[in-house]
Scaffold this motif. Sequence first.
Motif, PDB file in Angstrom:
ATOM      1  N   ASN A 142      30.140  50.277  39.572  1.00 51.44           N
ATOM      2  CA  ASN A 142      31.503  49.963  39.115  1.00 51.44           C
ATOM      3  C   ASN A 142      32.128  48.816  39.909  1.00 51.44           C
ATOM      4  N   ASP A 143      31.977  48.858  41.225  1.00 58.64           N
ATOM      5  CA  ASP A 143      32.567  47.797  42.042  1.00 58.64           C
ATOM      6  C   ASP A 143      31.963  46.434  41.685  1.00 58.64           C
ATOM      7  N   TRP A 144      30.665  46.394  41.497  1.00 57.51           N
ATOM      8  CA  TRP A 144      30.005  45.130  41.153  1.00 57.51           C
ATOM      9  C   TRP A 144      30.550  44.609  39.815  1.00 57.51           C
ATOM     10  N   ALA A 145      30.600  45.484  38.818  1.00 60.65           N
ATOM     11  CA  ALA A 145      31.060  45.074  37.488  1.00 60.65           C
ATOM     12  C   ALA A 145      32.523  44.645  37.505  1.00 60.65           C
ATOM     13  N   GLU A 146      33.343  45.342  38.288  1.00 66.55           N
ATOM     14  CA  GLU A 146      34.753  44.958  38.386  1.00 66.55           C
ATOM     15  C   GLU A 146      34.899  43.613  39.091  1.00 66.55           C
ATOM     16  N   GLY A 147      34.031  43.349  40.077  1.00 66.47           N
ATOM     17  CA  GLY A 147      34.043  42.045  40.719  1.00 66.47           C
ATOM     18  C   GLY A 147      33.658  40.941  39.744  1.00 66.47           C
ATOM     19  N   PHE A 148      32.662  41.210  38.917  1.00 68.38           N
ATOM     20  CA  PHE A 148      32.245  40.236  37.904  1.00 68.38           C
ATOM     21  C   PHE A 148      33.401  39.969  36.935  1.00 68.38           C
ATOM     22  N   GLU A 149      34.076  41.036  36.542  1.00 68.56           N
ATOM     23  CA  GLU A 149      35.205  40.899  35.626  1.00 68.56           C
ATOM     24  C   GLU A 149      36.317  40.057  36.255  1.00 68.56           C
ATOM     25  N   GLN A 150      36.554  40.231  37.551  1.00 69.18           N
ATOM     26  CA  GLN A 150      37.563  39.415  38.227  1.00 69.18           C
ATOM     27  C   GLN A 150      37.163  37.949  38.249  1.00 69.18           C
ATOM     28  N   GLY A 151      35.867  37.685  38.382  1.00 65.81           N
ATOM     29  CA  GLY A 151      35.389  36.310  38.325  1.00 65.81           C
ATOM     30  C   GLY A 151      35.606  35.703  36.948  1.00 65.81           C
ATOM     31  N   MET A 152      35.374  36.477  35.908  1.00 63.15           N
ATOM     32  CA  MET A 152      35.584  35.988  34.540  1.00 63.15           C
ATOM     33  C   MET A 152      37.059  35.683  34.298  1.00 63.15           C
ATOM     34  N   ALA A 202      29.629  35.976  38.714  1.00 57.85           N
ATOM     35  CA  ALA A 202      30.420  35.403  37.618  1.00 57.85           C
ATOM     36  C   ALA A 202      30.814  33.969  37.918  1.00 57.85           C
ATOM     37  N   LEU A 203      31.147  33.672  39.175  1.00 58.14           N
ATOM     38  CA  LEU A 203      31.548  32.305  39.530  1.00 58.14           C
ATOM     39  C   LEU A 203      30.405  31.321  39.345  1.00 58.14           C
ATOM     40  N   VAL A 204      29.189  31.756  39.639  1.00 57.05           N
ATOM     41  CA  VAL A 204      28.034  30.865  39.563  1.00 57.05           C
ATOM     42  C   VAL A 204      27.461  30.809  38.149  1.00 57.05           C
ATOM     43  N   ALA A 205      27.419  31.934  37.467  1.00 58.91           N
ATOM     44  CA  ALA A 205      26.806  31.984  36.135  1.00 58.91           C
ATOM     45  C   ALA A 205      27.730  31.488  35.042  1.00 58.91           C
ATOM     46  N   GLY A 206      29.014  31.349  35.341  1.00 61.16           N
ATOM     47  CA  GLY A 206      30.003  31.084  34.304  1.00 61.16           C
ATOM     48  C   GLY A 206      30.128  29.662  33.824  1.00 61.16           C
ATOM     49  N   PRO A 207      31.202  29.404  33.092  1.00 56.48           N
ATOM     50  CA  PRO A 207      31.400  28.109  32.413  1.00 56.48           C
ATOM     51  C   PRO A 207      31.365  26.910  33.340  1.00 56.48           C
ATOM     52  N   GLU A 208      32.118  26.967  34.421  1.00 61.77           N
ATOM     53  CA  GLU A 208      32.134  25.924  35.445  1.00 61.77           C
ATOM     54  C   GLU A 208      31.978  26.605  36.791  1.00 61.77           C
ATOM     55  N   GLY A 236      43.468  45.092  50.566  1.00 65.88           N
ATOM     56  CA  GLY A 236      43.025  44.713  49.234  1.00 65.88           C
ATOM     57  C   GLY A 236      41.856  43.762  49.190  1.00 65.88           C
ATOM     58  N   ALA A 237      41.141  43.590  50.304  1.00 63.69           N
ATOM     59  CA  ALA A 237      39.965  42.719  50.300  1.00 63.69           C
ATOM     60  C   ALA A 237      38.842  43.359  49.485  1.00 63.69           C
ATOM     61  N   MET A 238      37.998  42.521  48.903  1.00 62.61           N
ATOM     62  CA  MET A 238      36.873  43.022  48.126  1.00 62.61           C
ATOM     63  C   MET A 238      35.835  43.690  49.027  1.00 62.61           C
ATOM     64  N   LYS A 239      35.168  44.698  48.486  1.00 60.04           N
ATOM     65  CA  LYS A 239      33.986  45.241  49.144  1.00 60.04           C
ATOM     66  C   LYS A 239      32.835  44.260  48.917  1.00 60.04           C
ATOM     67  N   LEU A 240      31.778  44.407  49.700  1.00 62.34           N
ATOM     68  CA  LEU A 240      30.641  43.505  49.563  1.00 62.34           C
ATOM     69  C   LEU A 240      30.033  43.589  48.170  1.00 62.34           C
ATOM     70  N   GLU A 241      29.940  44.785  47.613  1.00 65.52           N
ATOM     71  CA  GLU A 241      29.394  44.940  46.261  1.00 65.52           C
ATOM     72  C   GLU A 241      30.258  44.200  45.239  1.00 65.52           C
ATOM     73  N   MET A 242      31.557  44.335  45.373  1.00 61.04           N
ATOM     74  CA  MET A 242      32.470  43.656  44.456  1.00 61.04           C
ATOM     75  C   MET A 242      32.373  42.138  44.632  1.00 61.04           C
ATOM     76  N   LEU A 243      32.264  41.687  45.876  1.00 56.68           N
ATOM     77  CA  LEU A 243      32.134  40.255  46.151  1.00 56.68           C
ATOM     78  C   LEU A 243      30.890  39.692  45.499  1.00 56.68           C
ATOM     79  N   ASP A 244      29.803  40.445  45.516  1.00 49.05           N
ATOM     80  CA  ASP A 244      28.557  39.985  44.905  1.00 49.05           C
ATOM     81  C   ASP A 244      28.719  39.818  43.400  1.00 49.05           C
ATOM     82  N   GLY A 245      29.364  40.778  42.750  1.00 49.80           N
ATOM     83  CA  GLY A 245      29.618  40.653  41.320  1.00 49.80           C
ATOM     84  C   GLY A 245      30.538  39.494  41.010  1.00 49.80           C
ATOM     85  N   PHE A 246      31.548  39.313  41.853  1.00 53.22           N
ATOM     86  CA  PHE A 246      32.485  38.199  41.714  1.00 53.22           C
ATOM     87  C   PHE A 246      31.749  36.866  41.792  1.00 53.22           C
ATOM     88  N   PHE A 247      30.880  36.716  42.792  1.00 51.40           N
ATOM     89  CA  PHE A 247      30.127  35.476  42.952  1.00 51.40           C
ATOM     90  C   PHE A 247      29.159  35.255  41.788  1.00 51.40           C
TER      91      PHE A 247
END
Length: 205
Positions: free
Chosen positions: A111-121, A38-44, A25-36
């Motif tokens: 899709n993987d990138w966007a889903e990673g971003f969504e997980q970050g949110m 969201a983590l950097v662009a987000g509220p905190e 269940g580890a993230m793919k690199l594309e998903m990790l990029d989207g996740f990051f």
Amino acid sequence: MNETAMSDADYQKLGQTLAGLAGQGAMKLEMLDGFFAALVAGPEVIRAAECLPQILGRAWDDDAAFPGPKAFDEFMRLVNGHWHEVSATLLAGDDYYPWLDADDAGRVSGNDWAEGFEQGMALQPADWQLAFDDADAGAALAPIMTLAMEREADPALRTTVSDAQREELLGQLSPAVSRLHDFFRTLREKMAAELAAAEQEKTSF
């Protein structure tokens, strides 16, 4: 010298390591990029090291996931290196380009990138609601959410994207992340100024 700069070989190794843990269940690199993103662009801003359970999935609790401490340390170097590159790009106001991989047929879906971003949110849902409620930030979220919902299990929520629409949506991801980063940065600066003014008002009595 930027000690956090990642080489092509670094990214290849990071992608291979994550792919090797995909069965847990580890993230793919594309998903990790989207996740990051969201983590950097987000509220905190949330650092990579705080999110290892989300990144590694079941491998986080598996002592045998890495051959030894050195292998895990190297993995962390690569993960933190990529997080720092995303962070440095957005903080500098430079153009951020999402990491989008092609499938075996050469098709880039996003899709993987966007889903990673969504997980970050999902780590700060109440604060991200502020973006949904804002006209400009909400418009920036639209292409991300459209791609994230394309593989939604519930047919009533699933989006349908044509090839032409996909090309347009993928082109909107880069400016969308920058707009969201600016939205939350402005919001934080406004809140800090209001807090400082309130503190100044208290001390003036």
